[in-house]
Design a protein around this motif. Structure first.
Motif, short mmCIF file in Angstrom:
data_model
loop_
_atom_site.label_atom_id
_atom_site.label_comp_id
_atom_site.label_asym_id
_atom_site.label_seq_id
_atom_site.Cartn_x
_atom_site.Cartn_y
_atom_site.Cartn_z
N GLU A 41 32.15 24.02 44.22
CA GLU A 41 33.94 24.59 44.01
C GLU A 41 33.92 24.37 42.70
O GLU A 41 33.82 22.98 42.09
CB GLU A 41 34.94 24.21 45.24
N ALA A 81 35.58 30.47 42.43
CA ALA A 81 36.08 29.92 43.06
C ALA A 81 35.30 28.81 43.73
O ALA A 81 34.97 27.46 42.74
CB ALA A 81 37.36 30.18 44.22
N GLU A 124 39.25 34.28 42.24
CA GLU A 124 39.04 33.99 43.68
C GLU A 124 38.07 34.48 42.89
O GLU A 124 36.45 34.23 44.04
CB GLU A 124 39.26 34.84 45.08
N GLN A 125 37.26 35.63 42.78
CA GLN A 125 36.30 36.64 42.35
C GLN A 125 37.01 37.23 41.47
O GLN A 125 37.90 37.74 40.67
CB GLN A 125 35.43 37.58 43.51
N ARG A 151 43.11 33.70 42.67
CA ARG A 151 42.79 32.68 44.03
C ARG A 151 44.61 32.51 44.41
O ARG A 151 45.60 32.10 44.21
CB ARG A 151 42.05 31.33 42.79
#
Ligand code: NOJ
Ligand code: CA
Length: 687
Positions: free
Chosen positions: A99, A106, A585-586, A605
């Motif tokens: 992570e 992430a 996050e992506q 995120r």
């Protein structure tokens, strides 16, 4: 997911099993060794060819790299490149997901197969080394390891002889590396077949001619070694050879065994959209050495900065001094009212008077100008929940900076200053070493480690290129190392052309975040005396909507709102800059063509919002974008900041529309971009 396994083969001649399996025999010819990516598509073959150690790369059975030699030329010792023999190999595999504390994504999966090849000189002094190859689904990498041995104790590397012989005369997007002035990588990109390249910087992005795949050559985990450039050979050759940035004496690297070089990386993708986000280099860096990363926070910031670049403020003392107490309070208040995390202040410290580029030994990193209340402003910022970002322009005075560093960083820490923007505006550092030499790489690592000890995050301008340092030191936030917004303020060629950022995305940004500093709204600013500016005067060659889109397209964990506060106040488009996230996050690249356009979607995120950024070159374009990345069954509102139908980067850059639309995962949006324009969209859950 975590799975590791390792299989060791003995040294050839000692382990019968290896001899039989890998074909290594004392009798002569050595059979090739291969290692394949987990999906089996990328295959590296290592073998001896005419006494040279070579590697070969195939993807789906097609050649990507033809036999390419490996080795070193030393100063004061014979080369380690011929008369070699493979003596053994080891294999291992990794499949683990780690992570990131912050980033474009992430979580990162590190899934690779490794082959370590042991090599020895066949005659005296029988020096030994290893080449370690790793094959991932998104590319391959290799590095040299020089074990400790009497015949190779200390060394001076004159040249690294690593070759990249392309099977195809692929098209490359490049900036040069052999000009007397390198402008700290701040150049516009050109496009040409690999066979005509002279000497270029990495990341070097190439597309093979039948459009079969994309290749990016770069490096990872650059520590105590010079930066790598790539040098072309004779015309019509598709061979590039590693060219290391020199120390003053011409030698490239000094060291002692045991030693390992950075990884040489070859990223591979079928579609250009699959090149980003690029995690190959991150996977090749060691995990974080910082136990506590809770203090490391991405942020948006404003700053006393653009005013100097457009000439309405100065770094130096005097009537236009930008970093005054009053002006800084004004920026802090503006930041706090609008939810910004930081305020950059340039020109707060003494040393800027006169020709500051020549002041490398003069700058103080602790002494403010008399009209700048350092501690009072730190209190003012803290009370308003804003971080000051200390500016440390070194003008290449490494010794001056290193001498003051501990004291300066301790002072910043005591004042609650947790971020530094550093700068290195020189081409050659004192002593005559290259801006990208081993000396400079060492300096940057020393600063980064010291900053980590004092709880300080770094934004480095005129840096050595990013090789994934942020995995090991997550306080290495962002850097420049390309032509950024500042060129639109003063560049003699009129500023960055509309296509520039569509190339940056697929080249420079593949190495890591960039502090591009988007967000200029006053595109048609008059001259300081109020007169309209000359037609060829430098300016931002985009629309306002494109300036917004850059926050999503050009990734940086520190993202500046670069314009003057008065150009944001009351401007409806400013809401997008207030809302846009800086940690993801992506990330999905939805559309792209190098030099033409990019459309990117990123999910915030720790929040459900999505942001879409679309940019184009000088051509207007329309894209049909299905929002299938949204969660199905959820209702969302899209806040759309678009070019007006008559917008144009040259004639009408300010015309934009702001609208809202209810959308779901089954909606398809039509994005219309003006010539030189863009579009920015925030997609939030409907309440
Ligand atoms: C060049 C940097 O890129 C810029 O952001 C800075 O303002 C000047 N140097 C002065 O340090
Ligand atoms: Ca710069």
């Amino acid at each position: 997911m975590k799975r590791r396994w390792m299989r060791r083969w003995g040294v050839c001649g000692l382990a019968l099993a290896w001899s039989l399996a890998a074909g290594c025999s004392r009798l002569g010819a050595q059979a090739p060794l291969t290692v394949a990516s987990p999906d089996g598509r990328n295959v590296v073959t290592v073998e001896m060819l005419d006494g040279h150690l070579v590697y070969i790369l195939h993807r789906d059975g097609r050649s990507v790299l033809l036999p390419s030699r490996l080795g070193f030329a030393f100063r004061g010792a014979p080369s380690l490149a011929e008369g070699l023999r493979i003596t053994g190999s080891e294999r291992s595999s990794v499949d683990e997901t780690w992570e990131q504390p912050w980033g474009e994504v992430a979580r990162v999966r590190d899934h690779h197969n490794e082959l370590s090849v042991a090599v020895v000189e066949m005659s005296e002094p029988r020096r030994r080394f290893h080449v370690v190859f790793r094959a991932f689904d998104d590319g391959v990498a290799f590095r040299y390891e020089l074990p400790e041995q009497p015949a190779l104790a200390s060394f001076e590397i004159q040249d690294e002889l690593t070759e990249f012989v392309f099977a195809d005369n692929a098209k490359a997007w490049w900036i040069p590396s052999d000009r007397p002035r390198l402008d700290r990588s701040e150049m516009l990109y050109s496009e040409s077949p690999v066979s005509v390249l002279d000497s270029v910087q990495t990341p070097l992005t190439l597309e093979d001619r039948d459009g079969g795949h994309f290749i990016v050559i770069h490096e990872a985990h650059l520590v105590d070694y010079p930066r790598m450039f790539l040098a072309g050979q004779a015309l019509e050759s598709t061979k590039l050879v590693a060219a290391l940035a020199p120390l003053a004496e011409g030698v490239k690297a000094r060291g002692r065994t045991p030693f390992q070089t950075p990884w040489r990386t070859i990223q591979l993708a079928d579609r250009v959209e699959d090149l980003a986000p690029s995690v190959l280099g991150l996977n090749l860096n060691p995990p974080s050495v910082l136990e506590d990363v809770g203090w490391i926070k991405p942020m948006k910031y404003v700053g006393i900065w653009w005013g100097m670049h457009i000439g309405v403020m100065t770094w130096a003392s005097g009537p236009l001094h930008g970093a005054t107490t009053q002006n800084t309070r004004h920026y802090i208040d503006f930041a706090s009212q609008n939810g910004f995390g930081g305020v950059l202040v340039e020109g707060w410290n003494t040393g800027w008077d006169g020709d500051w580029i020549a002041n490398g030994s003069v700058f103080s990193f602790t002494q403010p100008y008399p009209d700048y209340d350092l501690s009072g402003l730190a209190v003012h910022a803290r009370e308003r929940g804003v971080d000051l970002i200390a500016h440390n322009e070194t003008a290449g005075g490494l010794a001056n900076y290193e001498e003051q560093m501990e004291e300066a960083f301790a002072l910043y820490r005591s004042l609650g200053i947790r971020a530094i923007k550093s700068g290195y505006v020189v081409d050659t550092i004192p002593g005559g070493h290259s801006h990208y030499s081993q000396e400079m790489v060492r300096h940057h690592r020393k600063v980064l480690e010291t900053a980590a000890r004092y709880g300080i995050m770094m934004d480095v301008h005129e840096p050595v290129h990013d090789t994934g340092e942020r995995r090991t030191y997550p306080n290495m936030m962002t850097r420049e190392g390309a032509r950024g917004q500042e060129y639109n303020a003063w560049s003699g060629d009129g500023g960055n052309p509309p296509e520039h950022e569509t190339i940056l995305f697929f080249t420079r940004l593949l190495s890591g975040p960039m502090d591009f500093t988007p967000g200029i709204f006053d595109i048609l600013r008059p001259d300081p005396d109020g007169r309209p500016r000359a037609a060829d005067a430098p300016r931002v060659r985009t629309t306002v909507a494109k300036q917004l889109a850059l926050y999503v397209v050009l990734y940086s964990p520190f993202q500046m709102a670069a314009d003057l506060p008065e150009n944001y106040r009351g401007h409806p488009a400013f809401q997008f800059i207030r809302d846009v996230a800086v940690d993801w996050e992506q990330t999905r690249v939805l559309r792209g063509r190098i030099g033409d356009y990019v459309v990117v979607a990123r999910q915030e995120r720790g929040g459900g919002d999505w942001f879409v950024g679309a940019i184009t070159d000088e051509e207007g374009r329309a894209f049909e974008i299905p929002l299938s990345f949204l969660s199905s069954g959820e209702a969302y509102v899209a806040e759309i900041y678009a070019d007006a139908s008559d917008a144009h980067w040259l004639h009408n850059p300010l015309a934009m529309t702001i609208s809202q639309e209810r959308v779901t995962a089954s909606t398809t949006l039509t994005l219309r971009l003006a010539p030189g324009g863009g579009q920015a969209i925030r997609i939030r859950k409907a309440s």
